[in-house]
Design a protein around this motif. Structure first.
Motif, PDB file in Angstrom:
ATOM      1  N   ASP A  29     -33.385  18.287  29.087  1.00 26.73           N
ATOM      2  CA  ASP A  29     -33.374  17.202  28.078  1.00 26.73           C
ATOM      3  C   ASP A  29     -32.417  17.483  26.924  1.00 26.73           C
ATOM      4  O   ASP A  29     -32.309  16.658  26.006  1.00 26.73           O
ATOM      5  CB  ASP A  29     -34.791  16.946  27.563  1.00 26.73           C
ATOM      6  CG  ASP A  29     -35.378  18.160  26.831  1.00 26.73           C
ATOM      7  OD1 ASP A  29     -36.618  18.215  26.674  1.00 26.73           O
ATOM      8  OD2 ASP A  29     -34.599  19.054  26.413  1.00 26.73           O
ATOM      9  N   GLY A  49     -32.798  16.501  23.376  1.00 23.48           N
ATOM     10  CA  GLY A  49     -32.575  15.157  22.835  1.00 23.48           C
ATOM     11  C   GLY A  49     -31.232  14.995  22.128  1.00 23.48           C
ATOM     12  O   GLY A  49     -31.022  14.020  21.415  1.00 23.48           O
ATOM     13  N   ARG A  94     -39.025  11.930  24.329  1.00 27.17           N
ATOM     14  CA  ARG A  94     -37.654  12.449  24.269  1.00 27.17           C
ATOM     15  C   ARG A  94     -36.960  12.246  25.623  1.00 27.17           C
ATOM     16  O   ARG A  94     -35.800  11.837  25.680  1.00 27.17           O
ATOM     17  CB  ARG A  94     -37.637  13.944  23.917  1.00 27.17           C
ATOM     18  CG  ARG A  94     -36.256  14.543  23.819  1.00 27.17           C
ATOM     19  CD  ARG A  94     -36.280  16.045  23.962  1.00 27.17           C
ATOM     20  NE  ARG A  94     -36.898  16.727  22.840  1.00 27.17           N
ATOM     21  CZ  ARG A  94     -37.355  17.977  22.898  1.00 27.17           C
ATOM     22  NH1 ARG A  94     -37.292  18.636  24.067  1.00 27.17           N
ATOM     23  NH2 ARG A  94     -37.892  18.557  21.868  1.00 27.17           N
ATOM     24  N   ASP A 136     -36.098   8.617  25.963  1.00 29.23           N
ATOM     25  CA  ASP A 136     -34.968   8.266  25.083  1.00 29.23           C
ATOM     26  C   ASP A 136     -33.647   8.755  25.678  1.00 29.23           C
ATOM     27  O   ASP A 136     -32.625   8.060  25.611  1.00 29.23           O
ATOM     28  CB  ASP A 136     -35.168   8.896  23.689  1.00 29.23           C
ATOM     29  CG  ASP A 136     -36.312   8.237  22.924  1.00 29.23           C
ATOM     30  OD1 ASP A 136     -36.753   8.814  21.904  1.00 29.23           O
ATOM     31  OD2 ASP A 136     -36.778   7.171  23.394  1.00 29.23           O
ATOM     32  N   LEU A 137     -33.682   9.943  26.296  1.00 32.96           N
ATOM     33  CA  LEU A 137     -32.464  10.482  26.909  1.00 32.96           C
ATOM     34  C   LEU A 137     -31.985   9.557  28.024  1.00 32.96           C
ATOM     35  O   LEU A 137     -30.804   9.216  28.130  1.00 32.96           O
ATOM     36  CB  LEU A 137     -32.750  11.879  27.481  1.00 32.96           C
ATOM     37  CG  LEU A 137     -31.550  12.706  27.886  1.00 32.96           C
ATOM     38  CD1 LEU A 137     -30.990  13.463  26.674  1.00 32.96           C
ATOM     39  CD2 LEU A 137     -31.885  13.704  29.001  1.00 32.96           C
TER      40      LEU A 137
END
Ligand code: SF4
Length: 296
Positions: A145, A148, A186, A189-190
């Motif tokens: 990730d 983020g 997160r 959102d990625l």
């Protein structure tokens, strides 16, 4: 046959040794190039099938992770200082892809929160090296990730992989136990940000089932992935790799995976691999073609 937690596996999870046919020579090729594949590291039950279909998943950035997910047996840094990325690794991966004659390569890594860009530039360099050496080979990246950090994401997006994959792995409620150090929001959102950066480019994610999630939680997670722009999905059975990892709460029967496939297709996913033995990179090349066929 038992899993790492000594739970007896149901019949549908037992794989014959023969199914691992072609992997011996591939292991030799990789060893010769000082490379590791997730396939062999995770003793993936699909190794024979994927290798014979010209697909393999390469593990870059070393074999020690800065996170400690509850479902993963990979070696943990536990605060130790890790070596910097190996500058030659992208070329060596490209050489292995050529030597194995792969039609589709998956590039993944441990999580390197110790690196300023989380390893994003190593992913980009590996995509470009494969593109240069074997332009006809499809490339999927399965990334961490990046804490983020959208600049790291842009670095990977800038190398234009055929498929961008980031797994949410489980439902939000189970993150503290299964994926400490990560966040459901997160990860979503990625994926949303990648979809914004590269509209229409294949976006993929996946979940392991059997960790104690409820049916409604799975459905909500799939809907959240669709809202984030994800069109390729994998659903597979979690298996406890070693003692000390989180236990299997339930072995999901094959017909339940089939019904999840139908539900996911009805939600608008263009490619869904759903089954007890399905893993993130399982038949990655086929899934990419399924999506391309779906988009016409
Ligand atoms: S981030 Fe990936 S490699 Fe690291 S512990 Fe979690 S699952 Fe394993």
């Amino acid at each position: 046959m038992e899993d790492g937690g000594n739970r007896r596996k149901p019949s549908w999870l037992r794989v014959s040794r023969a199914a691992c046919g072609k992997s011996a020579d591939v292991r030799r090729t990789l060893a010769g190039l000082g490379l590791a594949t997730v396939c062999s590291e995770a003793a993936c039950p699909n190794i024979g099938r994927c290798f014979s279909c010209g697909t393999a998943a390469f593990l870059i950035l070393g074999g020690i992770c800065t996170r400690a997910c509850g479902y993963c047996a990979i070696e943990k840094a536990a605060g130790r200082r890790l070596p910097p990325p190996d500058e030659d690794e992208p070329e060596r991966v490209a050489m292995a892809v050529a030597a194995m004659g792969l039609r589709f390569a998956v590039v993944t890594s441990v999580t390197r929160d110790d690196l300023p860009d989380g390893g994003a530039s190593a992913f980009a360099a590996t995509i470009r090296a494969i593109r240069t050496t074997t332009p006809g080979t499809g490339v999927e990246v399965l990334t961490p990730d990046f804490q983020g950090d959208f600049r790291s994401l842009e670095t990977v997006a800038g190398a234009i992989p055929d498929v961008f994959n980031h797994n949410i792995e489980t439902v939000e409620r189970l993150f503290p136990r299964v994926r400490p150090g990560a966040s459901f929001r997160r990860s979503l959102d990625l994926l949303s940000e990648y979809s914004r950066m590269r509209p229409g480019m294949p976006l993929k994610s996946g979940l392991m089932l059997g960790l104690g999630e409820e049916e409604s939680e799975i459905a909500e997670s799939l809907e959240a992935l669709r809202r984030a722009g994800v069109r390729m999905l994998t659903l597979g059975q979690y298996l406890q790799p070693v003692k000390g990892c989180v236990p299997v709460e339930r072995f999901i029967p094959p017909d339940e995976f089939d019904s999840w496939r139908e539900r996911a297709l009805a939600m608008g996913f263009g490619s869904v691999a759903s089954g007890p033995l399905v893993r993130s990179s399982f038949g990655a090349g086929d899934s990419f073609e399924e999506l391309s066929g779906h988009d016409g």
